[in-house]
Design an enzyme around this catalytic site. Structure first.
Site: not given
Length: 409
Positions: A160, A186, A197, A280, A404
């Site tokens: 993603t 992922k 996860t 991220e 985000n």
């Protein structure tokens, strides 16, 4: 951003297992976003799933189908994974869509519907674009293969916000035979697993009985995926699957089990750490090691309290040796009868805290030199017992907020 130069490995063949990936337009045009994994008859599968009460529709269906297969002494034959849409927070319609994806793949492959397990990842609360998902299944089946390229494309097809595909592989010697373990995962944000996860798929050609497979999965997940955190958020879609195709050597004796467990732990840990390295906005990979606790859970509580502190994480991003933030986080961890005078804290090789305060030999220059590194180890000794635990985390950067804030735009 991503920490380190983690490259996707050249995955060997796992006999009996094939992977197919296509661009179905679920996430966005021109991007791999639909993966099918084909398992042979006689395989065995174990799984762990999120404990989030709002678990996604595919989690509900995958649990049901896996339990039904195991009860019959069978294993699933196909896994179907889409990215771009989590199919979470979608109520009864989401359950119908998850089951419809299983039914269509089952029809195309001539198997029972409950021998297909669905997995999804992406935006929560949006209905699945079923026309694109179902329409993409034949294309995924056409690309089924067992070589290194099939593994790489599957690794790319489940991402993603990740910046890079994540894979790990080991080959083990079991007496006169060899077995292979391959895995892909992922995850980049919404990472504080509470079982596994975001998504992980690990396969071996070793022949392993169902009860042992489930035990090995629980043990290795607990010391890998359950020891990472990016932002303390447990996803609605977490799943980790362990597949034994049964085409290779049997894992039976205590020695064989020990060798296999160690190899599986290596793969699981590498995949888990790869998620933190690709967190991220991450610019730092941080190892938090807590020693001399009265229990492993106490050590984990202290480690996660530090790892989840926004003040600690922003100091890490700024390379600011503000060790008082670490000390304060340790002090508010849920520890009974805490004697802080017995605690020591080290940044890398630099002693920062001892005897209830700043270590006598500590200098700001030494602490700052450690904090400037891309990879940082923080060691906390509680001086209370014999138990220990290690947690891996990342820093909190401006880029994390940007990613985000813009996630759905």
């Amino acid at each position: 951003m991503a920490v380190g130069d983690a490259r996707f490995p050249e995955m060997p063949v796992i006999e009996g297992l094939r992977l197919g990936t296509t661009m179905a337009g679920i996430k966005k045009p021109g991007r791999r976003d639909l993966v099918v994994i084909e398992l042979p008859e006689g395989a065995r599968v174990a799984g762990t799933f999120t404990r989030n009460a709002f678990c996604a529709a595919p989690v509900v269906v995958a649990r049901e189908h896996l339990a039904a297969c195991v009860a019959r002494g069978e294993a699933p034959r196909y896994l179907v994974i889409n990215t771009g849409n989590a199919n979470a927070g979608t109520g009864e319609a989401g359950l119908r869509d998850a089951r419809a994806s299983c039914a269509e793949l089952a029809r195309l492959c001539g198997v029972g519907e409950d021998r297909v397990l669905p997995f999804s990842t992406g935006v929560i609360g949006e209905p699945l674009p079923m026309d694109r998902l179902l329409g993409g299944l034949p294309g995924a089946l056409e690309t089924l293969g067992d070589g290194a390229m099939a593994w790489r494309e599957a690794g790319e097809g489940i991402l993603t916000t990740d910046l890079r595909a994540k894979g790990a592989s080991v080959t083990l010697e079991l007496g006169d035979a060899t077995v292979t373990i391959n895995g892909i995962s992922k995850g980049s944000g919404m990472i504080r697993p509470d079982m596994a996860t975001m998504l992980a798929f690990v396969a071996t050609d070793a022949a392993i009985e169902q009860a042992l497979l489930e035990s090995l999965l629980r043990e290795t997940v607990d010391r890998s995926f359950n020891c990472i955190t990016v932002d303390s958020d447990t996803s609605t879609n977490d799943a980790c699957m362990l597949i034994s195709t049964g085409r290779g050597a049997a894992v039976v004796s205590e020695e064989q089990v020990a060798v296999f467990r160690n190899g599986l732990q290596r793969v699981m840990t590498e995949l888990a750490q790869a998620i933190i390295r690709d967190g991220e906005g991450a610019t730092k990979f941080v190892t938090l090691q807590v020693n001399s606790a009265t229990s492993r859970q106490e050590a984990l509580d202290v480690a996660f309290t530090v790892a989840h502190s926004p003040l600690v994480k922003t100091a890490l991003y700024a390379s600011d040796a503000n060790w008082g933030r670490i000390l304060a986080a340790v002090g508010r961890a849920p520890v009974e009868d805490f004697d802080v005078t017995r605690v020591t804290i080290d940044l890398g090789e630099v002693r920062v805290v001892e005897n209830g305060g700043r270590a006598a030999g500590y200098t700001e220059e030494a602490g700052s030199a450690v904090m400037a590194r891309e990879e940082i180890a923080i060691r906390i000794d509680l001086g209370r017992g014999e138990e220990a635990a290690t947690v891996w985390t990342s820093d909190l950067s401006h880029e994390y907020v940007t990613i985000n804030a813009d996630y759905r735009s």
